[in-house]
Design an enzyme around this catalytic site. Structure first.
Site, PDB file in Angstrom:
ATOM      1  N   CYS A 136       0.844  -1.190   0.000  1.00 25.51           N
ATOM      2  CA  CYS A 136       0.000   0.000   0.000  1.00 25.51           C
ATOM      3  C   CYS A 136       0.880   1.241   0.000  1.00 25.51           C
ATOM      4  O   CYS A 136       2.046   1.193   0.407  1.00 25.51           O
ATOM      5  CB  CYS A 136      -0.862   0.046   1.247  1.00 25.51           C
ATOM      6  SG  CYS A 136      -1.736  -1.472   1.510  1.00 25.51           S
ATOM      7  N   TYR A 143      -5.103 -13.578  -4.556  1.00 28.27           N
ATOM      8  CA  TYR A 143      -4.669 -13.161  -3.221  1.00 28.27           C
ATOM      9  C   TYR A 143      -5.333 -14.010  -2.144  1.00 28.27           C
ATOM     10  O   TYR A 143      -6.561 -14.191  -2.164  1.00 28.27           O
ATOM     11  CB  TYR A 143      -5.055 -11.695  -3.066  1.00 28.27           C
ATOM     12  CG  TYR A 143      -4.635 -10.969  -1.819  1.00 28.27           C
ATOM     13  CD1 TYR A 143      -3.364 -11.118  -1.278  1.00 28.27           C
ATOM     14  CD2 TYR A 143      -5.502 -10.073  -1.204  1.00 28.27           C
ATOM     15  CE1 TYR A 143      -2.982 -10.402  -0.154  1.00 28.27           C
ATOM     16  CE2 TYR A 143      -5.126  -9.349  -0.085  1.00 28.27           C
ATOM     17  CZ  TYR A 143      -3.867  -9.527   0.434  1.00 28.27           C
ATOM     18  OH  TYR A 143      -3.495  -8.808   1.543  1.00 28.27           O
ATOM     19  N   HIS A 158      -3.060 -11.962   4.549  1.00 24.18           N
ATOM     20  CA  HIS A 158      -3.289 -10.813   5.436  1.00 24.18           C
ATOM     21  C   HIS A 158      -4.666 -10.781   6.102  1.00 24.18           C
ATOM     22  O   HIS A 158      -5.060  -9.745   6.630  1.00 24.18           O
ATOM     23  CB  HIS A 158      -3.079  -9.496   4.658  1.00 24.18           C
ATOM     24  CG  HIS A 158      -1.656  -9.297   4.236  1.00 24.18           C
ATOM     25  ND1 HIS A 158      -1.293  -9.136   2.922  1.00 24.18           N
ATOM     26  CD2 HIS A 158      -0.518  -9.256   4.948  1.00 24.18           C
ATOM     27  CE1 HIS A 158       0.023  -9.000   2.842  1.00 24.18           C
ATOM     28  NE2 HIS A 158       0.509  -9.074   4.069  1.00 24.18           N
ATOM     29  N   ASP A 171       3.023  -9.689   9.255  1.00 22.29           N
ATOM     30  CA  ASP A 171       3.843  -9.669   8.045  1.00 22.29           C
ATOM     31  C   ASP A 171       4.846  -8.515   8.098  1.00 22.29           C
ATOM     32  O   ASP A 171       6.004  -8.674   7.733  1.00 22.29           O
ATOM     33  CB  ASP A 171       2.913  -9.521   6.831  1.00 22.29           C
ATOM     34  CG  ASP A 171       3.630  -9.697   5.513  1.00 22.29           C
ATOM     35  OD1 ASP A 171       4.702 -10.348   5.502  1.00 22.29           O
ATOM     36  OD2 ASP A 171       3.130  -9.195   4.488  1.00 22.29           O
TER      37      ASP A 171
END
Ligand code: ADP
Ligand code: SF4
Length: 683
Positions: A32, A171, A174, A267
């Site tokens: 991000c 994906y 997360h 992470d």
């Protein structure tokens, strides 16, 4: 140019990923950036710089596949329909221009997002509360919903191909992906062919991979990002549990495995809580179960370690988000044997705070991050000097060091004077607090640069007063004298000096503690009205010395601003584990031999006895020198400027930025109005 050690040659081998080939093993994984589809020129320029710096693969942030997965207020990417193609193409072109591959991380967040803007009810494997915090629940997807998600994902993949992407992600990481939620029994309670046994729970992920391969696999590689452990024990995915089974089932179906631990705070752990390579033990098994290339992350900045990871068969690609933010030219520097020039990530997560505060990404080490397009700043290039004027920089903290370095890079004659025996300013003390040693990198990177800049003269043990500044005769003077912690209790909840009576209760500031002036015995109250790192650090340090320690704060948690750096739970856990008593929601009113404090909600007052108090409330600028100099009517200098904490105390990132900005703007055409280009929605 220095010679590259052949041990690093392995990092520059090309690697095939399905139908495409990466020119080396440096892989910027999705991250991000607080710009995304809302500031697409800024985002694209930032990604282009990464490619220019040698990252063979440059990925997007999370990209929504449609309006059913609306990440508002987070600023990410969108690939809803063909009107999104042009902005993506801009990024792809910026990446391709330097011979790198562009990857897109397509995402359906399922029950992780509340769909604040699209107002569509969220959906997931089963009906339940959202993963994110909102008074909204998700409903259970029926088979037509599943078909619709697959169709939409496929459409986005086709659009991505048209935009020019080389790698398309499915994906499952997360805790932010519907495919991942289907995998996990804590979310998936279904009784149909998508629930129950792992073969069923993995079905949606498999279908999305197959759909994507079918749609775009002729020219695009299909990558899977999978969280192989969630650090939740048996409640979550486990590297020593189902994760190897998932990889065994899917094995060679995708063209690349991008593996990590979940959620984002696990992470992207900060240096305070995790060492470089902290994910290795979780991801090590992956390569033995697939013939496809594997990428992993772990805040890697050491080229030796990177080469070893490839050589010993742990990874095929060195994945990086933060190290690529701190130094977009990391691969290039290794390639050219300029290892000592790498601007190493310090693991502070200020970059993450951009995303969390919905603002363009910034970085403590790399002040150009987020300014590539709107200010035209390049991390390695800066305009040459436009005159022979000299600059005196007073204060060798982060602001002064970066100011002197960048002015020196431009070719100006610079004198940097520091009062103490060491450069680093606040970092000298703060880096000695528990887990903060990595901040030394901010100082070391700049000191190392000075060794190659003959035009920068540095002086330690040189506290300058106004006469000394005048005597040096520099054409321009920069005041970077920093700040110190207040002893009067003023902060966010206390706008006047606090009532304090002498009553045997010793009052300290963090500066005292960092200077080694520590309460000898007894119970210490640490009062935190600051809300960032310092109070937690002081509490941890004092508790480690065996002092009875209480941390009191008017906030509802310890170090609340560190929610923006993903550290808050870890900090609160740490202070509790080391035996600190935590008292939240109380405001210190006065120090009168005892501490008098009140509940922030009801005003109910209490007193408590301690032998010492450490006030972590706010800082005040060291501006005496600036005030003296400003009074000089016959000043020999052309300009006098104060920067960094000497102007407005803030984070180390702000100070580095202030120093850099001064150097960039020095003798440049004066800026009037908004000091950067804006991106607007065209009406
Ligand atoms: P910043 O974060 O803005 O760089 P710091 O507090 O980290 O601020 O660093 C300021 C530095 O300035 C400190 O190392 C301090 O010793 C130094 N300093 C303060 N006053 C003077 C002075 N009069 N002459 C030289 N150095 C000074
Ligand atoms: Fe690393 Fe901190 Fe920069 Fe993020 S902000 S890239 S953690 S130095």
């Amino acid at each position: 140019m220095s010679e590259r050690d052949p041990v690093f040659d392995i990092l520059f081998e090309p690697v095939r990923i399905g139908p495409v080939t990466a020119r080396n093993r440096f892989y910027q994984v999705p991250h991000c950036n607080g710009m995304g589809e809302r500031q697409p020129r800024g985002m694209a320029a930032m990604r282009g710089i990464k490619a220019e710096g040698g990252w063979a693969v440059v990925s997007t942030e999370e990209v929504e596949i449609d309006h059913t997965t609306d990440f508002t207020p987070a600023i990410e990417g969108r690939m809803w329909d063909e009107s999104d193609i042009p902005y993506h193409a801009r990024m792809v072109d910026a990446v391709h221009e330097h011979g790198s591959l562009a990857a897109i991380e397509l995402c359906q967040q399922g029950i992780a997002c509340a769909n604040h803007a699209s107002r569509v009810p969220p959906m997931g494997p089963s009906a339940q509360a959202l993963v994110s915090f909102a008074p909204v629940q998700g409903y259970e997807m029926d088979l037509s919903d599943i078909r619709e998600v697959r169709r939409s994902h496929r459409t986005s993949a086709l659009l991505a191909k048209r935009a020019g992407y080389d790698i398309v992600y499915v994906y499952a990481g997360h805790d932010l992906s519907v495919a991942q939620h289907f995998l996990l029994p804590r979310y998936n309670k279904r009784r149909d062919e998508y629930g129950g046994a792992l073969e069923n729970r993995v079905r949606l992920l498999r279908e999305l991979i197959e759909d994507t391969k079918d749609a775009v696999g002729d020219t695009c590689a299909v990558a899977v990002r999978l969280a192989v452990d969630e650090l939740l024990g048996p409640d979550g995915m486990l590297a020593e549990g189902e994760a190897p089974e998932v990889i065994t089932i899917l094995a060679d179906l995708p063209d690349l495995w991008d593996v990590n631990i979940s959620d984002w705070k696990n992470d992207s752990q900060t240096a305070r809580f995790a060492e470089e390579g902290y994910q290795e033990r979780y991801i090590q098994f992956v390569k033995s179960l697939t013939t496809k290339p594997v990428v992993g992350v772990g805040r890697y900045t050491s080229p030796d370690r990177m080469a070893k990871l490839v050589a010993n068969g742990t990874l095929d690609f060195i994945g990086a988000a933060r190290p690529s933010i701190a130094d977009p030219f990391l691969p290039q520097k290794i390639k050219e044997g300029r290892i000592e020039e790498i601007r190493e990530c310090i693991g502070c997560n200020i970059c993450v705070s951009g995303d969390m505060t919905y603002s363009p990404i910034r970085c403590t080490q790399n002040p150009t991050m987020g300014e590539e397009w709107r200010k035209g700043w390049h991390p390695e290039q800066i305009a040459p000097a436009s005159s022979k004027d000299s600059v005196l920089v007073v204060g060798g903290g982060p602001a002064g060091l970066e100011c002197a370095r960048a002015l020196g890079q431009r070719g100006y004659d610079v004198i940097l004077a520091e009062a103490s025996e060491a450069f680093g300013g606040r970092i000298c003390g703060e880096s000695k607090l528990p887990g903060m040693a990595s901040y030394r990198r901010v100082v070391e990177h700049r000191l190392d640069a000075f060794t190659k800049l003959a035009n920068v003269e540095t002086y330690l043990a040189s506290e300058l007063d106004a006469d000394a500044v005048a005597a040096l005769g520099a054409d321009h003077v920069v005041i970077a004298t920093g700040a110190h912690w207040r002893l009067d209790g003023m902060g966010r909840h206390q706008r006047y000096p606090m009532d304090m009576e002498d009553g045997g209760l010793a009052v300290f500031t963090p500066d005292d503690i960092m200077a080694g002036n520590v309460p000898a015995v007894g119970s210490v109250l640490i009062y935190d009205d600051d809300g960032y790192l310092m109070a937690g650090l002081i509490a941890e340090a004092l508790a480690a010395m065996g002092l009875e320690t209480e941390l009191m704060t008017p906030y509802t948690m310890v170090s609340p601003w560190t929610e923006n750096t993903l550290e808050q739970p870890a900090i609160q856990r740490r202070v509790l584990e080391v035996g600190v008593t935590v008292t939240v929601g109380r405001r210190l009113l006065a120090i009168e031999g005892v501490a008098r404090h009140a509940c922030v909600y009801t005003g109910e007052e209490q007193e408590s006895a301690h032998s010492a108090i450490v006030l972590v409330t706010s800082r005040t600028s060291n501006d005496d020198l600036w005030l003296d100099l400003r009074e000089r009517s016959e000043a020999p200098w052309h300009s006098l400027t104060r920067i960094g904490d000497a102007l407005a105390p803030a984070t180390v990132a702000h100070a580095v930025y202030a120093g850099h900005r001064y150097a960039r703007e020095f003798e440049a055409t004066p800026i009037t109005g908004v000091p950067y280009k804006r991106e607007r929605v065209v009406v």
